[in-house]
Design a protein around this motif. Sequence first.
Motif, PDB file in Angstrom:
ATOM      1  N   ASP A   2       0.819  -1.223   0.000  1.00 27.21           N
ATOM      2  CA  ASP A   2       0.000   0.000   0.000  1.00 27.21           C
ATOM      3  C   ASP A   2       0.846   1.264   0.000  1.00 27.21           C
ATOM      4  O   ASP A   2       0.508   2.267   0.649  1.00 27.21           O
ATOM      5  CB  ASP A   2      -0.953   0.013   1.194  1.00 27.21           C
ATOM      6  CG  ASP A   2      -1.935  -1.145   1.166  1.00 27.21           C
ATOM      7  OD1 ASP A   2      -2.352  -1.509   0.065  1.00 27.21           O
ATOM      8  OD2 ASP A   2      -2.257  -1.679   2.236  1.00 27.21           O
ATOM      9  N   LEU A   3       1.966   1.245  -0.727  1.00 26.49           N
ATOM     10  CA  LEU A   3       2.801   2.429  -0.853  1.00 26.49           C
ATOM     11  C   LEU A   3       2.293   3.313  -1.993  1.00 26.49           C
ATOM     12  O   LEU A   3       1.473   2.886  -2.809  1.00 26.49           O
ATOM     13  CB  LEU A   3       4.250   2.013  -1.092  1.00 26.49           C
ATOM     14  CG  LEU A   3       4.849   1.056  -0.042  1.00 26.49           C
ATOM     15  CD1 LEU A   3       6.272   0.699  -0.404  1.00 26.49           C
ATOM     16  CD2 LEU A   3       4.788   1.673   1.352  1.00 26.49           C
ATOM     17  N   SER A   4       2.782   4.528  -2.059  1.00 26.71           N
ATOM     18  CA  SER A   4       2.334   5.476  -3.085  1.00 26.71           C
ATOM     19  C   SER A   4       3.182   5.333  -4.344  1.00 26.71           C
ATOM     20  O   SER A   4       4.420   5.390  -4.262  1.00 26.71           O
ATOM     21  CB  SER A   4       2.442   6.914  -2.566  1.00 26.71           C
ATOM     22  OG  SER A   4       1.644   7.099  -1.415  1.00 26.71           O
ATOM     23  N   PRO A   5       2.561   5.113  -5.508  1.00 29.46           N
ATOM     24  CA  PRO A   5       3.334   5.038  -6.753  1.00 29.46           C
ATOM     25  C   PRO A   5       4.106   6.322  -7.008  1.00 29.46           C
ATOM     26  O   PRO A   5       3.758   7.392  -6.498  1.00 29.46           O
ATOM     27  CB  PRO A   5       2.250   4.811  -7.825  1.00 29.46           C
ATOM     28  CG  PRO A   5       1.053   4.323  -7.076  1.00 29.46           C
ATOM     29  CD  PRO A   5       1.121   4.956  -5.724  1.00 29.46           C
ATOM     30  N   ASN A   6       5.148   6.198  -7.812  1.00 32.78           N
ATOM     31  CA  ASN A   6       5.941   7.361  -8.235  1.00 32.78           C
ATOM     32  C   ASN A   6       6.484   8.142  -7.048  1.00 32.78           C
ATOM     33  O   ASN A   6       6.518   9.368  -7.051  1.00 32.78           O
ATOM     34  CB  ASN A   6       5.098   8.275  -9.128  1.00 32.78           C
ATOM     35  CG  ASN A   6       5.960   9.166 -10.006  1.00 32.78           C
ATOM     36  OD1 ASN A   6       7.095   8.824 -10.335  1.00 32.78           O
ATOM     37  ND2 ASN A   6       5.441  10.306 -10.376  1.00 32.78           N
TER      38      ASN A   6
END
Length: 277
Positions: A241-245
């Motif tokens: 559940d990390l943030s892309p880019n």
Amino acid sequence: MAMQMKIQVLRFSWTEVTCNDTEYILKLRGSLLGDSQAQFDLSSYWTSTTYFEIPLPCGSAYSATVESRNAAGTSNPSVALNGTTAPCPPSGVAYSGNSSFATVLWNASVFATTFRVYDNSVKPRVQLCSTAGLSCSLTNVTSTNIGITAGNTAGESQATSVPIVVSNRRRRDLSVKRPETENGGLSAPVLDVKQATSTVIFVEWSQIDTATHYSVRIRKQGSSSEPEEMRVYGESIVLTDLSPNSIYCVRVSARNSATSGPQSEPVCVQLGEGLPQ
């Protein structure tokens, strides 16, 4: 119908027109894998039957119409039927853990609403997990023949094999031990961070003999929040559940009941862009 070689045969049927010597033609327009630049335009031949089967690639969106004709002329197209085929098999499949507890991860598949993990070592195969997400936790893993499928209301993809890699078998570059420190013999672990998807990374580190557990700290670069800290029993963790880019930096320290060891050198990883929603 079931997917074979990433192709699904769709059967379209319609009501019969009450006119003599009527023929029908099925026409399909659509796109592949949600890409508006990858268009297709297909049709059947004129037929007197009230059904037709057409093969389409996995992950296709389509709009289907039927026209009829007889000696007097050709009708207007019917009201369009819109739909999709079953999704393509998941890609980017990865496995982390051991026989007691493991996590399987994968990339999104266009038009997929459900992912299922199966034990293929028995017949019929046994479902181990069903989720709408991009990861699944497994316990008491006894099979090395595990597969994952993507599905929706149109059907289920073929399975992608899950590469079973037990993370407690450390790679040689992680097994190099640091000199002991004054912190009760606890040294700083050596980290290895590996990106799995645009929202998930694996973290592994070298074992510290006198440690009973480890503290993992992860921080998103540019964030004003305090680093997130997790207690881990073992030498690996899957961060989800990390943030892309985004860029994330990870540190790990060894701990036991008596003391805490020094933090490892930070290792940072740039996550890629996620799929468009």
